[in-house]
Design a protein around this motif. Structure first.
Motif, short mmCIF file in Angstrom:
data_model
loop_
_atom_site.label_atom_id
_atom_site.label_comp_id
_atom_site.label_asym_id
_atom_site.label_seq_id
_atom_site.Cartn_x
_atom_site.Cartn_y
_atom_site.Cartn_z
N ALA A 57 0.87 -1.18 0.00
CA ALA A 57 0.00 0.00 0.00
C ALA A 57 0.91 1.22 0.00
O ALA A 57 2.02 1.18 0.53
CB ALA A 57 -0.91 0.01 1.22
N ALA A 58 0.42 2.31 -0.60
CA ALA A 58 1.19 3.55 -0.65
C ALA A 58 0.23 4.73 -0.64
O ALA A 58 -0.87 4.65 -1.18
CB ALA A 58 2.05 3.58 -1.91
N THR A 59 0.67 5.83 -0.04
CA THR A 59 -0.19 7.02 0.06
C THR A 59 0.66 8.27 0.25
O THR A 59 1.83 8.19 0.62
CB THR A 59 -1.17 6.89 1.24
N ASP A 60 0.03 9.41 -0.02
CA ASP A 60 0.62 10.70 0.34
C ASP A 60 -0.09 11.27 1.58
O ASP A 60 0.20 12.36 2.02
CB ASP A 60 0.55 11.69 -0.82
N SER A 61 -1.05 10.53 2.11
CA SER A 61 -1.85 10.86 3.30
C SER A 61 -2.82 12.01 3.09
O SER A 61 -3.49 12.42 4.02
CB SER A 61 -0.95 11.21 4.50
N VAL A 62 -2.90 12.55 1.87
CA VAL A 62 -3.76 13.69 1.62
C VAL A 62 -4.80 13.39 0.53
O VAL A 62 -5.98 13.61 0.72
CB VAL A 62 -2.93 14.93 1.20
N LYS A 63 -4.34 12.86 -0.62
CA LYS A 63 -5.22 12.69 -1.75
C LYS A 63 -5.19 11.31 -2.39
O LYS A 63 -6.19 10.84 -2.90
CB LYS A 63 -4.87 13.74 -2.82
N HIS A 64 -4.04 10.63 -2.37
CA HIS A 64 -3.85 9.41 -3.15
C HIS A 64 -3.62 8.18 -2.26
O HIS A 64 -2.95 8.28 -1.23
CB HIS A 64 -2.65 9.55 -4.07
N PHE A 65 -4.15 7.04 -2.72
CA PHE A 65 -3.94 5.77 -2.03
C PHE A 65 -3.92 4.64 -3.06
O PHE A 65 -4.83 4.52 -3.87
CB PHE A 65 -5.05 5.51 -1.01
N ILE A 66 -2.87 3.83 -3.02
CA ILE A 66 -2.74 2.66 -3.91
C ILE A 66 -2.57 1.43 -3.04
O ILE A 66 -1.89 1.47 -2.02
CB ILE A 66 -1.53 2.81 -4.86
N ARG A 67 -3.17 0.34 -3.49
CA ARG A 67 -3.00 -0.95 -2.85
C ARG A 67 -2.73 -1.97 -3.93
O ARG A 67 -3.25 -1.87 -5.05
CB ARG A 67 -4.27 -1.35 -2.10
N GLY A 68 -1.90 -2.97 -3.63
CA GLY A 68 -1.60 -4.00 -4.61
C GLY A 68 -1.35 -5.34 -3.94
O GLY A 68 -1.05 -5.42 -2.75
N ALA A 69 -1.48 -6.41 -4.74
CA ALA A 69 -1.26 -7.76 -4.23
C ALA A 69 -0.75 -8.64 -5.37
O ALA A 69 -1.20 -8.52 -6.51
CB ALA A 69 -2.54 -8.35 -3.65
N LEU A 70 0.17 -9.53 -5.04
CA LEU A 70 0.74 -10.49 -5.99
C LEU A 70 0.02 -11.82 -5.85
O LEU A 70 -0.11 -12.35 -4.74
CB LEU A 70 2.23 -10.68 -5.71
N TYR A 71 -0.44 -12.36 -6.97
CA TYR A 71 -1.10 -13.67 -6.99
C TYR A 71 -0.51 -14.53 -8.10
O TYR A 71 0.03 -14.02 -9.07
CB TYR A 71 -2.61 -13.52 -7.26
N PHE A 72 -0.66 -15.85 -7.93
CA PHE A 72 -0.29 -16.81 -8.97
C PHE A 72 -1.51 -17.66 -9.28
O PHE A 72 -2.33 -17.90 -8.39
CB PHE A 72 0.87 -17.70 -8.52
N ASP A 73 -1.60 -18.14 -10.50
CA ASP A 73 -2.74 -18.95 -10.92
C ASP A 73 -2.48 -20.43 -10.64
O ASP A 73 -2.63 -21.27 -11.52
CB ASP A 73 -3.04 -18.71 -12.40
N VAL A 74 -2.05 -20.72 -9.43
CA VAL A 74 -1.81 -22.10 -8.98
C VAL A 74 -2.19 -22.18 -7.51
O VAL A 74 -2.33 -21.16 -6.83
CB VAL A 74 -0.33 -22.53 -9.16
N SER A 75 -2.31 -23.40 -7.00
CA SER A 75 -2.55 -23.56 -5.57
C SER A 75 -1.33 -23.03 -4.82
O SER A 75 -0.19 -23.30 -5.23
CB SER A 75 -2.75 -25.04 -5.22
N PRO A 76 -1.54 -22.28 -3.76
CA PRO A 76 -0.40 -21.68 -3.06
C PRO A 76 0.49 -22.74 -2.40
O PRO A 76 0.01 -23.59 -1.66
CB PRO A 76 -1.03 -20.77 -2.02
N ASN A 77 1.75 -22.70 -2.72
CA ASN A 77 2.74 -23.54 -2.09
C ASN A 77 4.00 -22.69 -1.96
O ASN A 77 4.70 -22.46 -2.96
CB ASN A 77 3.01 -24.80 -2.90
#
Length: 184
Positions: free
Chosen positions: A139-159
């Motif tokens: 997650a990232a922000t400037d605390s005033v106007k902008h906010f980004i969130r992200g996540a990494l995924y794979f198209d397989v069962s998690p191992n």
């Protein structure tokens, strides 16, 4: 006198193993600076950024993108929200933490790494240990106007063990994205 005996050969199954993941030999980056978008950053050259069409059917989330890392079979979902009275910073941060800690049942641990880049962007990277669906989130922000969130995924069962080369490689790319993130 000679006595000979033959037995049929005995076959033993091979032990379980993991497929080999070949990561690129070095990290290379391109600039994501789409006109009209409120942010820019450098992203891995071995990936493709496309608009999120699943959650953007109504046009409400027009700054949401997905980064496809075809060689490694991964995807990084990136969501952007503007900080407003209806969506104050504390709610966006709580939602981000809630989504990261949603994996606590499958996680062995959850580490957090906070930093502020040279552009004044405050960043948090979550590393989720164990067989959780998403090993790295941010997650990232400037605390005033902008906010980004992200996540990494794979198209397989998690191992975690089998995906470790890819997740470790992509963590460096995520960190680079956060260090080069700028608001417009």
């Amino acid at each position: 006198m000679c006595v000979a005996s033959c037995r049929p050969p005995v076959y033993y199954p091979k032990p379980s193993g993991y497929f080999r993941i070949d990561t690129p030999t070095r990290h290379e980056y391109l600039l994501f600076d789409r006109p009209g978008f409120p942010y820019s950053f450098e992203y891995p050259a071995n990936s493709t950024i496309m608009d999120d069409t699943v959650f953007n059917k109504e046009g409400f989330n027009k700054y949401w993108v997905n980064m496809y890392i075809k060689d490694l079979g991964g995807i990084i979902n990136i969501t952007y929200k503007e900080i407003t009275k209806e969506q104050p910073l504390y709610k966006l941060v709580d939602d981000s933490w809630g989504l990261s800690y949603f994996h606590h049942e499958k996680a062995d641990y959850i580490d957090q790494k906070a930093t502020t880049n040279e552009n004044g962007v405050q960043c948090m990277i979550f590393t989720i240990g164990g067989n959780a669906a998403s090993r790295h989130q941010f997650a990232a922000t400037d605390s005033v106007k902008h906010f980004i969130r992200g996540a990494l995924y794979f198209d397989v069962s998690p191992n975690a063990d089998s995906l470790r080369p890819a997740t470790d490689f992509l963590l460096q790319d995520i960190e680079h994205m956060m260090l080069t993130l700028k608001w417009k």
